[in-house]
Each structure stands twice: as structure tokens, then as C-alpha cells.
Design an enzyme around this catalytic site. Structure first.
Site, PDB file in Angstrom:
ATOM      1  NE  ARG A  35     -14.632 -11.530 -19.048  1.00  0.00           N
ATOM      2  CZ  ARG A  35     -13.715 -11.775 -18.118  1.00  0.00           C
ATOM      3  NH1 ARG A  35     -12.607 -12.385 -18.423  1.00  0.00           N
ATOM      4  NH2 ARG A  35     -13.933 -11.398 -16.879  1.00  0.00           N
ATOM      5  NE  ARG A  39      -6.960 -12.120 -21.465  1.00  0.00           N
ATOM      6  CZ  ARG A  39      -6.845 -12.424 -20.186  1.00  0.00           C
ATOM      7  NH1 ARG A  39      -5.721 -12.206 -19.568  1.00  0.00           N
ATOM      8  NH2 ARG A  39      -7.857 -12.949 -19.534  1.00  0.00           N
ATOM      9  CE1 TYR A 160     -12.662  -9.546  -9.113  1.00  0.00           C
ATOM     10  CE2 TYR A 160     -15.051  -9.848  -9.181  1.00  0.00           C
ATOM     11  CZ  TYR A 160     -13.776 -10.253  -9.543  1.00  0.00           C
ATOM     12  OH  TYR A 160     -13.604 -11.373 -10.302  1.00  0.00           O
TER      13      TYR A 160
HETATM   14  C1  LIG Z   1     -15.934 -11.051 -12.753  1.00  0.00           C
HETATM   15  C2  LIG Z   1     -15.935 -10.232 -14.006  1.00  0.00           C
HETATM   16  C3  LIG Z   1     -14.947  -9.289 -14.397  1.00  0.00           C
HETATM   17  N1  LIG Z   1     -15.339  -8.768 -15.616  1.00  0.00           N
HETATM   18  C4  LIG Z   1     -16.513  -9.343 -16.010  1.00  0.00           C
HETATM   19  C5  LIG Z   1     -16.918 -10.241 -15.000  1.00  0.00           C
HETATM   20  C6  LIG Z   1     -18.203 -11.024 -14.996  1.00  0.00           C
HETATM   21  C7  LIG Z   1     -18.112 -12.227 -15.842  1.00  0.00           C
HETATM   22  C8  LIG Z   1     -17.303 -13.314 -15.248  1.00  0.00           C
HETATM   23  O1  LIG Z   1     -17.726 -13.872 -14.222  1.00  0.00           O
HETATM   24  O2  LIG Z   1     -16.239 -13.619 -15.808  1.00  0.00           O
HETATM   25  C9  LIG Z   1     -17.290  -9.054 -17.210  1.00  0.00           C
HETATM   26  C10 LIG Z   1     -16.613  -8.729 -18.465  1.00  0.00           C
HETATM   27  N2  LIG Z   1     -15.281  -8.478 -18.685  1.00  0.00           N
HETATM   28  C11 LIG Z   1     -15.070  -8.199 -20.000  1.00  0.00           C
HETATM   29  C12 LIG Z   1     -16.332  -8.212 -20.658  1.00  0.00           C
HETATM   30  C13 LIG Z   1     -16.473  -7.751 -22.088  1.00  0.00           C
HETATM   31  C14 LIG Z   1     -17.487  -8.222 -22.946  1.00  0.00           C
HETATM   32  C15 LIG Z   1     -17.352  -9.652 -23.427  1.00  0.00           C
HETATM   33  O3  LIG Z   1     -16.700  -9.868 -24.475  1.00  0.00           O
HETATM   34  O4  LIG Z   1     -17.953 -10.537 -22.791  1.00  0.00           O
HETATM   35  C16 LIG Z   1     -17.296  -8.585 -19.707  1.00  0.00           C
HETATM   36  C17 LIG Z   1     -18.775  -8.821 -19.893  1.00  0.00           C
HETATM   37  C18 LIG Z   1     -13.795  -7.901 -20.662  1.00  0.00           C
HETATM   38  C19 LIG Z   1     -12.547  -8.337 -20.020  1.00  0.00           C
HETATM   39  N3  LIG Z   1     -12.225  -8.276 -18.685  1.00  0.00           N
HETATM   40  C20 LIG Z   1     -10.939  -8.714 -18.501  1.00  0.00           C
HETATM   41  C21 LIG Z   1     -10.385  -9.044 -19.778  1.00  0.00           C
HETATM   42  C22 LIG Z   1      -8.949  -9.493 -20.032  1.00  0.00           C
HETATM   43  C23 LIG Z   1      -8.004  -8.434 -19.634  1.00  0.00           C
HETATM   44  C24 LIG Z   1      -7.001  -8.027 -20.664  1.00  0.00           C
HETATM   45  O5  LIG Z   1      -7.311  -7.878 -21.849  1.00  0.00           O
HETATM   46  O6  LIG Z   1      -5.851  -7.808 -20.255  1.00  0.00           O
HETATM   47  C25 LIG Z   1     -11.387  -8.814 -20.725  1.00  0.00           C
HETATM   48  C26 LIG Z   1     -11.281  -8.969 -22.209  1.00  0.00           C
HETATM   49  C27 LIG Z   1     -10.204  -8.790 -17.207  1.00  0.00           C
HETATM   50  C28 LIG Z   1     -10.958  -9.158 -15.999  1.00  0.00           C
HETATM   51  N4  LIG Z   1     -12.089  -8.573 -15.535  1.00  0.00           N
HETATM   52  C29 LIG Z   1     -12.521  -9.219 -14.408  1.00  0.00           C
HETATM   53  C30 LIG Z   1     -11.583 -10.223 -14.100  1.00  0.00           C
HETATM   54  C31 LIG Z   1     -11.663 -11.173 -12.917  1.00  0.00           C
HETATM   55  C32 LIG Z   1     -10.585 -10.179 -15.072  1.00  0.00           C
HETATM   56  C33 LIG Z   1      -9.317 -10.980 -15.081  1.00  0.00           C
HETATM   57  C34 LIG Z   1      -9.514 -12.323 -15.619  1.00  0.00           C
HETATM   58  C35 LIG Z   1      -9.277 -12.309 -17.097  1.00  0.00           C
HETATM   59  O7  LIG Z   1      -8.262 -11.712 -17.470  1.00  0.00           O
HETATM   60  O8  LIG Z   1     -10.075 -12.883 -17.820  1.00  0.00           O
HETATM   61  C36 LIG Z   1     -13.737  -8.884 -13.657  1.00  0.00           C
END
Ligand SMILES: Cc1c2[nH]c(c1CCC(=O)O)Cc1[nH]c(c(CCC(=O)O)c1C)Cc1[nH]c(c(CCC(=O)O)c1C)Cc1[nH]c(c(C)c1CCC(=O)O)C2
Length: 356
Positions: A35, A39, A160
Site C-alpha cells: 500500500r 492515503r 469479499y
Molecule cells: C484486501 C485488499 C483490498 N485491496 C488490496 C487487498 C490486499 C492487501 C491487504 O490485505 O490489504 C490490495 C491493494 N489495494 C490497493 C493496492 C495498490 C497498490 C499498493 O500501493 O500497494 C493494493 C495492492 C490500493 C487501495 N485500496 C484501497 C485504498 C484506499 C481507498 C481510498 O483511497 O479511498 C487504496 C489506496 C481500499 C481498500 N481495498 C480493499 C480494502 C479492504 C480497502 C479499504 C481499506 C483501506 O481503505 O485501506 C481490498
């Protein structure tokens, strides 16, 4: 998508990660952060005010710009394409929304009765925009660092899709594992087929490493993991690797099955090049189980709340446990939004300053 000619891409300058995976000694320990484009970066937060989450994912120029943000800001050793694991359920016809301070929400979650409605025909092709983002980003990176492509793993995506978002217990999707086994295997098979095509699409587009996120493994046990994860994770690595060889490429694959210590030893036999390790197991124990297997991890993300000096202590302690060989440093899960860029900088410096 036809494969992009690899010679069309700039020459890779920083190959630390690839060196470690080949069993060679790099000049410095490599590090990237799950990630890393997110943010915690003020620049990302500003950018997010202008675009919805999936608009960024679906627009190659925007996804590229965000992928590059942490690379321009920090001395990281890899980029990871900006996307989300939930683009796969979207390609299967589900409506996914990223809700502020809630996370992903799926409009009509999958139930036994509507399993047959999933639109699996040509699903990976509907993810062509990710391929375009990868090709553009690899060019824009200009060889600075390698570019990682990724996908969610079948069980994590199934979770999911049935829960309709995150869940504390995963009891709805686990109900399938205990009382609708046939349908569970049907859904996992549909997902596996798409994931394989999708990862190959990413390789053809220019991804130089692949990571498979089995983030919800923590809700399973050895029996459930053996039955509902292992066969599918094995199919993914074996079929993607076969295709990679046909394409005359060498693209390492990383498996990150969060919270699955109960099966770490078995997972080694799957044939992934790198085993991603979460932060709840000590590096020393990991080495006892996995020997000199290349591992990735595993600093507790919350260690980034400590002072620069303490971050350095935690990093050194972790590396003492793993040893300096066969190690790609990362957090043991994604970075949180309330962490500071300074902490990330301290983390990276501490890793790069370790004497090899
Ligand atoms: C389970 C999962 C998800 N997404 C992802 C996973 C597997 C990794 C892990 O276990 O955390 C993977 C993911 N999500 C995102 C990336 C981008 C690449 C990186 O920088 O790593 C990657 C590799 C961007 C993201 N995915 C998300 C954001 C934030 C959302 C936003 O910008 O509003 C980003 C940058 C949102 C997201 N997406 C997901 C969730 C549960 C959430 C909400 C939680 C959160 O907000 O962190 C599903």
C-alpha cells in the site's frame, strides 16, 4: 492482449529485488511497502479529492501517476501498480464501490442462487485497462525500479464477494466452506480461471514481478486452507509459470497468505519464488520453518508509529532474525493512512543502511 516486446522497455537500473530472488547478493537490502501509494501520502489525498478510487484504477494515466508518487518521494526498490484486488469481482459483473471510511462495498453480494449469474466469459479481457496502466507505468518508470503486478487470491476474493465487503468473522463465506462445498469449489474455480488469465495479461503488459494476495487466510485453519486455498494457489503458480516460460520471460511470483502460519511449511511446496510473511510470526521462527527460502516481510506496520531511532532498532532486530540473505524487506501488512512519510523514510533508510 498480445505480449509487449520486452526490448521496448527501458533497461532496469535497480535490480536488487530480482537479484535476491535469484539467490545473489545485492548491494543493499531491497525494500518496498504494501500500500505504498496510499492515503498516508498528502499528495495522494489531494489527488483523491479530484477522482473516485475506481476512476483512478480504470484510467491508465491516473493509475500511472499514483503508482509513481511513492517512487518519486522515497528510495524504494519496487513499484506496485495502483489498482485493487476487487477489480476481479467487478470484471465478473459485481458492482463495487469504495466508501469513505468504510472500505469496499459490493451491491448485490453473491448468494448460492445467483452464482450462475457471474459473467466469467472474457472477464480477464475486461481488465485490459490494468494492462494498459502497467505498460505505461513501466515506460514512465524508465527502468528506475521493477514494477509489480498483483491479484487477490481465490478465497480472499470469494470472501469479499459473499460478505459484500470486509467482515469480522467471514461467517457467511465460511458457511459455504462447511455447508455448500460444491458451490464453494465452483466459485473458487471461476475465480482461479480469471486470476490466471489476469496475471498473464499483466505479465504480457510488462509486469516484472507478481504478488498474489491471500489476505483473508487468517480466517481459516489448516484443514480449510488445504481444501479451499492450496489447490487453487497451486494451479495459479503452475499455469502462470508455464505461460511465463512460453513467453521466454522470468517473472518471480510472491505469495502473501496473511495469517496462515498454520500452513507455512506446506505453502513452501507450492512453488512460489517468494513467501510473504505477516508481522505476527517472528523472523526466527520463519527461518526455522522455511530455511533459506526467499521471504518478504514482516515489520509490524504499527512499528512505524515509533521514533526514527526505535524504527531502526525494530528493523535491525527483524533482520537479525531473518539474516541478510534471501530477504526482501516489507511491512507485515499494508501501511495505514495515519502513518507519516517521515516514518516510511526512516524505515527505508534503516533497511538500506544495514551492512551486507
Ligand atoms: C484486501 C485488499 C483490498 N485491496 C488490496 C487487498 C490486499 C492487501 C491487504 O490485505 O490489504 C490490495 C491493494 N489495494 C490497493 C493496492 C495498490 C497498490 C499498493 O500501493 O500497494 C493494493 C495492492 C490500493 C487501495 N485500496 C484501497 C485504498 C484506499 C481507498 C481510498 O483511497 O479511498 C487504496 C489506496 C481500499 C481498500 N481495498 C480493499 C480494502 C479492504 C480497502 C479499504 C481499506 C483501506 O481503505 O485501506 C481490498
Amino acid at each position: 492482449m498480445t505480449a509487449i516486446n520486452q526490448e521496448d522497455f527501458p533497461i532496469l537500473k535497480n535490480d536488487r529485488i530480482l537479484k535476491v530472488i535469484k539467490g545473489e547478493k545485492p548491494d543493499k537490502l531491497p525494500i518496498w511497502v504494501m500500500r505504498q501509494a496510499g492515503r498516508y501520502m498528502p499528495k495522494f489525498r489531494e489527488f483523491r479529492k479530484l477522482h473516485t478510487f475506481f476512476e483512478i484504477c480504470q484510467t491508465p494515466e491516473l493509475a500511472c501517476e499514483v503508482t509513481l508518487m511513492p517512487i518519486e518521494r522515497f528510495d524504494l526498490d519496487a513499484a506496485i501498480i495502483f489498482s485493487d484486488i476487487l477489480v476481479v469481482p467487478q470484471a465478473l459483473g459485481l458492482e463495487v464501490e469504495m466508501k469513505e471510511s468504510v472500505g469496499p462495498v459490493i451491491k448485490d453480494p453473491v448468494i448460492i442462487e445467483n452464482l450462475k449469474n457471474l459473467n466469467s466469459e472474457g472477464a480477464a479481457n475486461r481488465l485490459n485497462y490494468v494492462g494498459k496502466a502497467i505498460t505505461l507505468t513501466r515506460k514512465k518508470l524508465n527502468g528506475k525500479v521493477p514494477l509489480i503486478g498483483f491479484s487477490g487470491a481465490p478465497w480472499t476474493l470469494m470472501g469479499y464477494m459473499i460478505e459484500g465487503g470486509g467482515s469480522k468473522t467471514y461467517s457467511r463465506s465460511k458457511r459455504w466452506l462447511y455447508s455448500h462445498e460444491t458451490e464453494a469449489h465452483q466459485l473458487l474455480t471461476i475465480l482461479t480461471n480469471v486470476i490466471i488469465d489476469y496475471l498473464i495479461l499483466q505479465v504480457k503488459a510488462g509486469a516484472q514481478l507478481l504478488q498474489v494476495f491471500e489476505s483473508s487466510a487468517e480466517f481459516l485453519n489448516e484443514y480449510l486452507f488445504d481444501t479451499f486455498c492450496m489447490p487453487y494457489l497451486r494451479r495459479i503458480v503452475s499455469e502462470v509459470k508455464t505461460k511465463i516460460v512460453e513467453l521466454n520471460l522470468n517473472i518471480p511470483m510472491i505469495l502473501f497468505a496473511k495469517g496462515s502460519h498454520y500452513s507455512l511449511e506446506k505453502q513452501k511446496s507450492l512453488g512460489y519464488d517468494v513467501m510473504g510473511i505477516d508481522w505476527t510470526i517472528s523472523p526466527k521462527t520463519v527461518r526455522q520453518i522455511l530455511g533459506d527460502q526467499v521471504v518478504q516481510g514482516n515489520l509490524d506496520p504499527c512499528a512505524l508509529y515509533s521514533s526514527p531511532d526505535r524504527i531502526k532498532d525494530h528493523v535491525e532486530e527483524m533482520i537479525k532474525g531473518f539474516g541478510t540473505r534471501n530477504l526482501v524487506v516489507n511491512l507485515g501488512h499494508g501501511i495505514y493512512p495515519d502513518m507519516s512519510e517521515e516514518a516510511v523514510e526512516s524505515f527505508i533508510n534503516a533497511v538500506h543502511n544495514v551492512k551486507l
